[in-house]
Design a protein around this motif. Sequence first.
Motif, PDB file in Angstrom:
ATOM      1  N   ARG A 241      80.565  55.742  92.315  1.00  0.00           N
ATOM      2  CA  ARG A 241      79.255  55.416  92.874  1.00  0.00           C
ATOM      3  C   ARG A 241      79.065  56.031  94.257  1.00  0.00           C
ATOM      4  O   ARG A 241      77.964  56.438  94.615  1.00  0.00           O
ATOM      5  CB  ARG A 241      79.101  53.893  92.958  1.00  0.00           C
ATOM      6  CG  ARG A 241      77.778  53.411  93.534  1.00  0.00           C
ATOM      7  CD  ARG A 241      77.720  51.894  93.511  1.00  0.00           C
ATOM      8  NE  ARG A 241      78.846  51.303  94.214  1.00  0.00           N
ATOM      9  CZ  ARG A 241      78.858  51.100  95.549  1.00  0.00           C
ATOM     10  NH1 ARG A 241      77.827  51.460  96.288  1.00  0.00           N
ATOM     11  NH2 ARG A 241      79.916  50.546  96.114  1.00  0.00           N
ATOM     12  N   ARG A 242      80.135  56.098  95.043  1.00  0.00           N
ATOM     13  CA  ARG A 242      80.032  56.592  96.421  1.00  0.00           C
ATOM     14  C   ARG A 242      80.239  58.112  96.459  1.00  0.00           C
ATOM     15  O   ARG A 242      81.079  58.647  95.719  1.00  0.00           O
ATOM     16  CB  ARG A 242      81.053  55.895  97.309  1.00  0.00           C
ATOM     17  CG  ARG A 242      80.846  54.388  97.388  1.00  0.00           C
ATOM     18  CD  ARG A 242      81.921  53.728  98.228  1.00  0.00           C
ATOM     19  NE  ARG A 242      81.859  54.155  99.623  1.00  0.00           N
ATOM     20  CZ  ARG A 242      82.745  53.793 100.554  1.00  0.00           C
ATOM     21  NH1 ARG A 242      83.769  53.009 100.217  1.00  0.00           N
ATOM     22  NH2 ARG A 242      82.627  54.209 101.795  1.00  0.00           N
ATOM     23  N   PRO A 243      79.514  58.805  97.331  1.00  0.00           N
ATOM     24  CA  PRO A 243      79.658  60.266  97.420  1.00  0.00           C
ATOM     25  C   PRO A 243      80.908  60.669  98.188  1.00  0.00           C
ATOM     26  O   PRO A 243      81.420  59.916  99.017  1.00  0.00           O
ATOM     27  CB  PRO A 243      78.399  60.691  98.174  1.00  0.00           C
ATOM     28  CG  PRO A 243      78.055  59.506  99.020  1.00  0.00           C
ATOM     29  CD  PRO A 243      78.440  58.296  98.208  1.00  0.00           C
ATOM     30  N   ALA A 244      81.383  61.857  97.906  1.00  0.00           N
ATOM     31  CA  ALA A 244      82.534  62.395  98.625  1.00  0.00           C
ATOM     32  C   ALA A 244      82.132  62.941  99.988  1.00  0.00           C
ATOM     33  O   ALA A 244      82.896  62.882 100.951  1.00  0.00           O
ATOM     34  CB  ALA A 244      83.194  63.499  97.810  1.00  0.00           C
ATOM     35  N   CYS A 245      80.924  63.473 100.061  1.00  0.00           N
ATOM     36  CA  CYS A 245      80.479  64.121 101.300  1.00  0.00           C
ATOM     37  C   CYS A 245      78.953  64.125 101.348  1.00  0.00           C
ATOM     38  O   CYS A 245      78.301  64.329 100.324  1.00  0.00           O
ATOM     39  CB  CYS A 245      81.014  65.561 101.351  1.00  0.00           C
ATOM     40  SG  CYS A 245      80.455  66.532 102.771  1.00  0.00           S
ATOM     41  N   VAL A 246      78.430  63.873 102.526  1.00  0.00           N
ATOM     42  CA  VAL A 246      77.001  64.042 102.779  1.00  0.00           C
ATOM     43  C   VAL A 246      76.886  64.903 104.026  1.00  0.00           C
ATOM     44  O   VAL A 246      77.388  64.534 105.091  1.00  0.00           O
ATOM     45  CB  VAL A 246      76.276  62.695 102.986  1.00  0.00           C
ATOM     46  CG1 VAL A 246      74.794  62.935 103.235  1.00  0.00           C
ATOM     47  CG2 VAL A 246      76.480  61.780 101.797  1.00  0.00           C
ATOM     48  N   ALA A 247      76.245  66.063 103.887  1.00  0.00           N
ATOM     49  CA  ALA A 247      76.188  67.011 104.992  1.00  0.00           C
ATOM     50  C   ALA A 247      74.780  67.538 105.191  1.00  0.00           C
ATOM     51  O   ALA A 247      74.033  67.732 104.221  1.00  0.00           O
ATOM     52  CB  ALA A 247      77.139  68.184 104.735  1.00  0.00           C
ATOM     53  N   GLU A 248      74.442  67.743 106.432  1.00  0.00           N
ATOM     54  CA  GLU A 248      73.175  68.392 106.783  1.00  0.00           C
ATOM     55  C   GLU A 248      73.507  69.827 107.177  1.00  0.00           C
ATOM     56  O   GLU A 248      74.038  70.087 108.238  1.00  0.00           O
ATOM     57  CB  GLU A 248      72.491  67.664 107.939  1.00  0.00           C
ATOM     58  CG  GLU A 248      71.043  68.034 108.144  1.00  0.00           C
ATOM     59  CD  GLU A 248      70.355  67.144 109.163  1.00  0.00           C
ATOM     60  OE1 GLU A 248      70.322  67.562 110.341  1.00  0.00           O
ATOM     61  OE2 GLU A 248      69.881  66.061 108.794  1.00  0.00           O
ATOM     62  N   SER A 249      73.215  70.731 106.264  1.00  0.00           N
ATOM     63  CA  SER A 249      73.630  72.126 106.419  1.00  0.00           C
ATOM     64  C   SER A 249      72.460  72.980 106.916  1.00  0.00           C
ATOM     65  O   SER A 249      71.309  72.781 106.495  1.00  0.00           O
ATOM     66  CB  SER A 249      74.109  72.652 105.063  1.00  0.00           C
ATOM     67  OG  SER A 249      74.283  74.047 105.081  1.00  0.00           O
ATOM     68  N   VAL A 250      72.773  73.925 107.803  1.00  0.00           N
ATOM     69  CA  VAL A 250      71.746  74.807 108.360  1.00  0.00           C
ATOM     70  C   VAL A 250      72.070  76.240 107.970  1.00  0.00           C
ATOM     71  O   VAL A 250      73.182  76.731 108.228  1.00  0.00           O
ATOM     72  CB  VAL A 250      71.683  74.706 109.903  1.00  0.00           C
ATOM     73  CG1 VAL A 250      70.524  75.540 110.442  1.00  0.00           C
ATOM     74  CG2 VAL A 250      71.540  73.244 110.335  1.00  0.00           C
TER      75      VAL A 250
ATOM     76  N   GLN B 175      75.338  67.449 110.845  1.00  0.00           N
ATOM     77  CA  GLN B 175      76.218  66.287 110.730  1.00  0.00           C
ATOM     78  C   GLN B 175      76.912  66.293 109.378  1.00  0.00           C
ATOM     79  O   GLN B 175      76.411  66.860 108.408  1.00  0.00           O
ATOM     80  CB  GLN B 175      75.432  64.991 110.914  1.00  0.00           C
ATOM     81  CG  GLN B 175      74.311  64.782 109.903  1.00  0.00           C
ATOM     82  CD  GLN B 175      73.565  63.483 110.174  1.00  0.00           C
ATOM     83  OE1 GLN B 175      73.814  62.783 111.159  1.00  0.00           O
ATOM     84  NE2 GLN B 175      72.654  63.131 109.289  1.00  0.00           N
ATOM     85  N   VAL B 176      78.080  65.654 109.356  1.00  0.00           N
ATOM     86  CA  VAL B 176      78.884  65.587 108.132  1.00  0.00           C
ATOM     87  C   VAL B 176      79.559  64.224 108.068  1.00  0.00           C
ATOM     88  O   VAL B 176      80.066  63.723 109.070  1.00  0.00           O
ATOM     89  CB  VAL B 176      79.981  66.675 108.100  1.00  0.00           C
ATOM     90  CG1 VAL B 176      80.775  66.586 106.801  1.00  0.00           C
ATOM     91  CG2 VAL B 176      79.394  68.060 108.253  1.00  0.00           C
ATOM     92  N   ARG B 177      79.562  63.635 106.870  1.00  0.00           N
ATOM     93  CA  ARG B 177      80.296  62.393 106.656  1.00  0.00           C
ATOM     94  C   ARG B 177      81.052  62.497 105.332  1.00  0.00           C
ATOM     95  O   ARG B 177      80.584  63.149 104.398  1.00  0.00           O
ATOM     96  CB  ARG B 177      79.358  61.184 106.605  1.00  0.00           C
ATOM     97  CG  ARG B 177      78.654  60.890 107.926  1.00  0.00           C
ATOM     98  CD  ARG B 177      79.626  60.390 108.977  1.00  0.00           C
ATOM     99  NE  ARG B 177      78.952  60.024 110.208  1.00  0.00           N
ATOM    100  CZ  ARG B 177      78.695  60.860 111.208  1.00  0.00           C
ATOM    101  NH1 ARG B 177      79.052  62.146 111.086  1.00  0.00           N
ATOM    102  NH2 ARG B 177      78.103  60.432 112.306  1.00  0.00           N
ATOM    103  N   PHE B 178      82.230  61.847 105.273  1.00  0.00           N
ATOM    104  CA  PHE B 178      83.027  61.794 104.053  1.00  0.00           C
ATOM    105  C   PHE B 178      83.169  60.328 103.636  1.00  0.00           C
ATOM    106  O   PHE B 178      84.169  59.674 103.953  1.00  0.00           O
ATOM    107  CB  PHE B 178      84.408  62.421 104.277  1.00  0.00           C
ATOM    108  CG  PHE B 178      84.365  63.851 104.755  1.00  0.00           C
ATOM    109  CD1 PHE B 178      83.983  64.868 103.890  1.00  0.00           C
ATOM    110  CD2 PHE B 178      84.711  64.178 106.060  1.00  0.00           C
ATOM    111  CE1 PHE B 178      83.950  66.189 104.326  1.00  0.00           C
ATOM    112  CE2 PHE B 178      84.684  65.493 106.495  1.00  0.00           C
ATOM    113  CZ  PHE B 178      84.295  66.507 105.627  1.00  0.00           C
ATOM    114  N   PRO B 179      82.187  59.778 102.933  1.00  0.00           N
ATOM    115  CA  PRO B 179      82.199  58.348 102.607  1.00  0.00           C
ATOM    116  C   PRO B 179      83.344  57.907 101.693  1.00  0.00           C
ATOM    117  O   PRO B 179      83.783  56.755 101.772  1.00  0.00           O
ATOM    118  CB  PRO B 179      80.848  58.128 101.912  1.00  0.00           C
ATOM    119  CG  PRO B 179      79.983  59.250 102.394  1.00  0.00           C
ATOM    120  CD  PRO B 179      80.919  60.412 102.538  1.00  0.00           C
TER     121      PRO B 179
END
Length: 223
Positions: A209-218, A166-170
């Motif tokens: 304060r907020r991240p640019a990206c949160v990713a679950e990498s495999v 999964q990937v999000r760009f907050p």
Amino acid sequence: MKVKVVDFIKRKREVLSHHQFEFKDWLSPSIRDYWIEFLNKANSSHFATWVKDHNLASISEPIEIEMHPEATKVMNELTASLGEEIHVGEWLNVDQLRINNFASVTNDHQWIHTDPQKAATDSPFKTTIAHGFLTLSLLSVLTDSVDPASPKFPSARMTVNYGLNQVRFPYPVKSGVNIRARTKIQSVTPIKRGLEIVQEITVEIEGCRRPACVAESVMRLYF
């Protein structure tokens, strides 16, 4: 590590028949490769003969995955640090030239990325922003995973980017800011000839304060 593949398949027979290709994404990596092999056999005209030859109905012995000594060593080291932050990268500047070059490679020239004058008047951010996929493409360098002189897993014969869960760009990365990545290990699982590692990577923006990206990498390591 032992996995009772046949018992697992028997219990899920109805689900498999309706969702056979989607189902492989739900499997643990230790049996995913065997599942893909099973599907290939099932789609052949000789499947019935294959079942008879392998006497699947009576198989009860679990499959053992033989681990390379170096793979065992790496697994033990990473397992000991599960959930902990294992890496904080250096700051990397995302300037307009980098954004423009990415736009040229991907043919994505939306004005929010490449037109500073229009962005200054029409964008809520009052400046251009990096493509989300540009930030994503920088994960390898942000996590120091692409330095041939200093590989993260020197004992591995090959390291493969297996994908993203999964990937999000907050929050957008504005032109000219610095970003860096922080990494945590979520899981380490044996696979045939190697390990599958799931990492949580958070890309932070300097001064934000907020991240640019949160990713679950495999990733997969082969030994």
